[in-house]
Design a protein around this motif. Sequence first.
Motif, PDB file in Angstrom:
ATOM      1  N   UNK A  74     -15.149   9.665   7.409  1.00 54.69           N
ATOM      2  CA  UNK A  74     -15.032   9.240   6.143  1.00 54.69           C
ATOM      3  C   UNK A  74     -14.759  10.181   5.058  1.00 54.69           C
ATOM      4  N   UNK A  75     -15.296  11.501   5.262  1.00 55.56           N
ATOM      5  CA  UNK A  75     -14.742  12.511   4.313  1.00 55.56           C
ATOM      6  C   UNK A  75     -13.327  12.699   4.627  1.00 55.56           C
ATOM      7  N   UNK A  76     -12.931  12.836   5.817  1.00 56.36           N
ATOM      8  CA  UNK A  76     -11.360  12.980   5.852  1.00 56.36           C
ATOM      9  C   UNK A  76     -10.632  12.191   5.303  1.00 56.36           C
ATOM     10  N   UNK A  77     -10.935  11.006   5.473  1.00 55.50           N
ATOM     11  CA  UNK A  77     -10.131   9.854   4.621  1.00 55.50           C
ATOM     12  C   UNK A  77     -10.042  10.004   3.090  1.00 55.50           C
ATOM     13  N   UNK A  78     -11.387  10.315   2.714  1.00 53.78           N
ATOM     14  CA  UNK A  78     -11.139  10.576   1.328  1.00 53.78           C
ATOM     15  C   UNK A  78     -10.442  11.861   0.837  1.00 53.78           C
ATOM     16  N   UNK A  79     -10.551  12.967   1.478  1.00 54.41           N
ATOM     17  CA  UNK A  79      -9.613  14.277   1.340  1.00 54.41           C
ATOM     18  C   UNK A  79      -8.160  13.710   1.486  1.00 54.41           C
ATOM     19  N   UNK A  80      -7.912  12.818   2.156  1.00 56.42           N
ATOM     20  CA  UNK A  80      -6.290  12.247   2.317  1.00 56.42           C
ATOM     21  C   UNK A  80      -6.171  11.395   1.063  1.00 56.42           C
ATOM     22  N   UNK A  81      -7.106  10.966   0.473  1.00 59.83           N
ATOM     23  CA  UNK A  81      -6.679  10.463  -0.775  1.00 59.83           C
ATOM     24  C   UNK A  81      -6.715   8.692  -0.364  1.00 59.83           C
ATOM     25  N   UNK A  82      -7.626   8.439   0.789  1.00 54.14           N
ATOM     26  CA  UNK A  82      -7.624   7.026   1.143  1.00 54.14           C
ATOM     27  C   UNK A  82      -9.081   6.636   1.081  1.00 54.14           C
ATOM     28  N   UNK A  83      -9.503   6.505  -0.236  1.00 57.48           N
ATOM     29  CA  UNK A  83     -10.948   6.391  -0.135  1.00 57.48           C
ATOM     30  C   UNK A  83     -11.210   4.616   0.217  1.00 57.48           C
ATOM     31  N   UNK A  84     -10.591   3.940  -0.283  1.00 57.66           N
ATOM     32  CA  UNK A  84     -10.866   2.458  -0.031  1.00 57.66           C
ATOM     33  C   UNK A  84      -9.808   1.611   0.798  1.00 57.66           C
ATOM     34  N   UNK A  85     -10.286   2.157   2.161  1.00 60.17           N
ATOM     35  CA  UNK A  85      -9.685   1.516   3.283  1.00 60.17           C
ATOM     36  C   UNK A  85     -10.600   0.840   4.083  1.00 60.17           C
ATOM     37  N   UNK A  86     -10.204  -0.103   4.808  1.00 61.01           N
ATOM     38  CA  UNK A  86     -11.148  -0.895   5.922  1.00 61.01           C
ATOM     39  C   UNK A  86     -12.025   0.117   6.670  1.00 61.01           C
ATOM     40  N   UNK A  87     -11.357   1.136   7.275  1.00 57.04           N
ATOM     41  CA  UNK A  87     -12.030   2.109   8.099  1.00 57.04           C
ATOM     42  C   UNK A  87     -13.276   2.854   7.681  1.00 57.04           C
ATOM     43  N   UNK A  88     -13.046   2.981   6.316  1.00 58.15           N
ATOM     44  CA  UNK A  88     -14.284   3.623   5.598  1.00 58.15           C
ATOM     45  C   UNK A  88     -15.417   2.713   5.543  1.00 58.15           C
ATOM     46  N   UNK A  89     -15.211   1.339   5.143  1.00 58.75           N
ATOM     47  CA  UNK A  89     -16.186   0.400   4.853  1.00 58.75           C
ATOM     48  C   UNK A  89     -16.835   0.367   6.585  1.00 58.75           C
ATOM     49  N   UNK A  90     -15.999   0.480   7.543  1.00 62.38           N
ATOM     50  CA  UNK A  90     -16.776   0.493   8.919  1.00 62.38           C
ATOM     51  C   UNK A  90     -17.397   1.723   9.125  1.00 62.38           C
TER      52      UNK A  90
END
Length: 151
Positions: A74-90
């Motif tokens: 989750x933190x890796x996605x947020x660092x990549x500026x992808x906070x609101x994606x379906x993977x993060x919800x999962x």
Amino acid sequence: MWNKDKSIILSQILIKIMYAGIVVCCIIAPMLIKRYDERVILEAGLQSVFVPLLVTLYCCVPPALVALINLDLLLMNIRRNKPFIQKNVRYLRVISFCCFCGALIFIYFAVLRPFAWVIVAAAIFFGIILRVVKNCFQQAVEIREENDFTI
């Protein structure tokens, strides 16, 4: 000056420390529990909690590791500026289930020692908080996807 990137880096460092902490705890848990059992439980004339507590703690390791892995992703996605994606919800859903799983595992020990109900309640509370955050993320993902399709 403190910023978003430093905060994420600090969070990732703390997660790595938690990985190491889990490994260290798995190694020294038998010694710590034996010492606790000898000095507190047996001196008070109570029944030994060595085996039940050791089983409970070791059973909590897999959900804890799964939660940390998902938190790291989750933190890796947020660092990549992808906070609101379906993977993060999962990821948030899995982390909340790990909290509930830890609560279920600790119920076994709470039957023997009532103070463990505090841990059960805390794990359930964190699981509920994560479910609420997951629902917020889910809404944000839906709004973002709807906006992506708007001309």
